[in-house]
Design a protein around this motif. Structure first.
Motif, PDB file in Angstrom:
ATOM      1  N   ILE A 199       0.784  -1.190   0.039  1.00  0.00           N
ATOM      2  CA  ILE A 199       0.149  -0.032   0.079  1.00  0.00           C
ATOM      3  C   ILE A 199       0.774   1.140  -0.098  1.00  0.00           C
ATOM      4  O   ILE A 199       1.670   1.431   0.901  1.00  0.00           O
ATOM      5  N   GLU A 200       0.683   2.139  -0.954  1.00  0.00           N
ATOM      6  CA  GLU A 200       1.315   3.332  -1.248  1.00  0.00           C
ATOM      7  C   GLU A 200       0.646   4.412  -0.424  1.00  0.00           C
ATOM      8  O   GLU A 200       1.048   5.450   0.330  1.00  0.00           O
ATOM      9  N   LYS A 201      -0.779   4.287  -0.882  1.00  0.00           N
ATOM     10  CA  LYS A 201      -1.686   5.289  -0.436  1.00  0.00           C
ATOM     11  C   LYS A 201      -3.019   4.609  -0.248  1.00  0.00           C
ATOM     12  O   LYS A 201      -3.414   3.834  -0.893  1.00  0.00           O
ATOM     13  N   ILE A 202      -3.785   5.135   0.587  1.00  0.00           N
ATOM     14  CA  ILE A 202      -5.307   4.844   0.815  1.00  0.00           C
ATOM     15  C   ILE A 202      -6.012   5.968   0.363  1.00  0.00           C
ATOM     16  O   ILE A 202      -6.113   6.983   0.864  1.00  0.00           O
ATOM     17  N   TYR A 203      -7.263   5.904  -0.326  1.00  0.00           N
ATOM     18  CA  TYR A 203      -8.152   6.930  -0.613  1.00  0.00           C
ATOM     19  C   TYR A 203      -9.425   6.415  -0.129  1.00  0.00           C
ATOM     20  O   TYR A 203     -10.090   5.324  -0.387  1.00  0.00           O
ATOM     21  N   ILE A 204     -10.008   7.276   0.643  1.00  0.00           N
ATOM     22  CA  ILE A 204     -11.546   7.203   0.915  1.00  0.00           C
ATOM     23  C   ILE A 204     -12.550   7.588   0.096  1.00  0.00           C
ATOM     24  O   ILE A 204     -12.342   8.731  -0.552  1.00  0.00           O
ATOM     25  N   ALA A 205     -13.720   7.097  -0.024  1.00  0.00           N
ATOM     26  CA  ALA A 205     -14.772   7.533  -1.001  1.00  0.00           C
ATOM     27  C   ALA A 205     -15.000   8.843  -1.130  1.00  0.00           C
ATOM     28  O   ALA A 205     -15.002   9.350  -0.016  1.00  0.00           O
ATOM     29  N   PRO A 206     -15.114   9.491  -2.320  1.00  0.00           N
ATOM     30  CA  PRO A 206     -15.235  10.857  -2.337  1.00  0.00           C
ATOM     31  C   PRO A 206     -16.309  11.526  -1.646  1.00  0.00           C
ATOM     32  O   PRO A 206     -16.426  12.585  -1.042  1.00  0.00           O
ATOM     33  N   SER A 207     -17.565  10.948  -1.321  1.00  0.00           N
ATOM     34  CA  SER A 207     -18.712  11.325  -0.544  1.00  0.00           C
ATOM     35  C   SER A 207     -18.863  10.814   0.665  1.00  0.00           C
ATOM     36  O   SER A 207     -20.062  10.605   1.365  1.00  0.00           O
ATOM     37  N   ALA A 208     -17.800  10.162   1.189  1.00  0.00           N
ATOM     38  CA  ALA A 208     -18.210   9.475   2.592  1.00  0.00           C
ATOM     39  C   ALA A 208     -18.216  10.682   3.698  1.00  0.00           C
ATOM     40  O   ALA A 208     -17.481  11.844   3.777  1.00  0.00           O
TER      41      ALA A 208
END
Length: 240
Positions: A199-208
């Motif tokens: 894992i380099e980065k974790i992205y959380i859903a845009p509308s969370a």
């Protein structure tokens, strides 16, 4: 002699790859410390692993009943014992992938690179593991390889899909099950992975919502996962 690299391509090691998932699969990943390779027959595309495109319609029609039964048996057997991990190749996030394979309100995207993925599997990679980008073809399109051709393995059929899936821009790794009963029960194979390498980065859903973002941060911290975590800004309103 032909080389596999002539038709199963591998992107640059630094190429960004993404896997979009829901919260449950994210927790499973970091809790088990394993990457899940899904059993091929569990995919929604009924053509996964089909090699009829390598066999001309005339060749198939001229075959006797035993030949046709053999084709079906080989296909079903391959779909049962093959497991696949799928990644989206893209330098940036994909709005389409959020919608197709996750959820804009509560999904998660793992961003890695081709090199990181392979390095993270280095200590546990099963024998016979194959990887490469998926080739997309149109029905009736002339294909340059056939089973038995120099450098071609029957397992390479997993790197060909119909043109209608080209939006996936897929990079995948395949492995073969050693325990048929276990893959049937679990629907795939868990392979140990070094999460810090993967894992380099974790992205959380845009509308969370904020509480969901906080929960993901909290869970990652509890498991000692110290990687950058940010919320996607794909749905962020711009002021003009």
């Amino acid at each position: 002699m032909a080389n596999r690299e002539e038709y199963i391509k591998r992107p640059n090691p630094s190429e960004k790859i993404w896997q979009y998932m829901d919260f449950i699969h994210f927790v499973s990943l970091i809790d088990k410390g394993c990457l899940f390779f899904r059993q091929a027959k569990k995919f929604s595309d009924p053509y996964e692993g089909s090699f009829t495109w390598l066999i001309s319609q005339r060749e198939y029609q001229l075959g006797d009943d035993s030949y046709k039964r053999m084709i079906v048996e080989v296909y079903n057997d391959a779909r049962q014992r093959t497991a696949v991990t799928c990644w989206h190749i893209n330098s940036e996030e994909s709005a389409a992938m959020w919608d197709l394979y996750s959820n804009r309100r509560q999904g998660i995207a793992i961003q890695s690179t081709v090199e990181r993925l392979h390095s993270s599997l280095a200590k546990s990679a099963p024998k016979g593991m194959k990887s490469g980008t998926v080739n997309y073809f149109t029905k009736g399109e002339k294909v340059l390889v056939k089973p038995g051709a120099a450098g071609f393995s029957g397992e390479d059929i997993w790197f060909y899909k119909r043109k209608s899936f080209e939006h996936e821009k897929e990079y995948r790794i395949t492995i073969q099950a050693s325990d048929r009963a276990k893959i049937e029960v679990e629907g795939g194979i868990y392979v140990a992975v070094d999460l810090k390498l993967l894992i380099e980065k974790i992205y959380i859903a845009p509308s969370a919502e904020t509480w969901k973002c906080n929960l993901i941060h909290s869970v990652a911290n509890k498991y000692g996962l110290s990687v950058p975590i940010r919320q996607s800004d794909l749905d962020k309103a711009e002021l003009y």
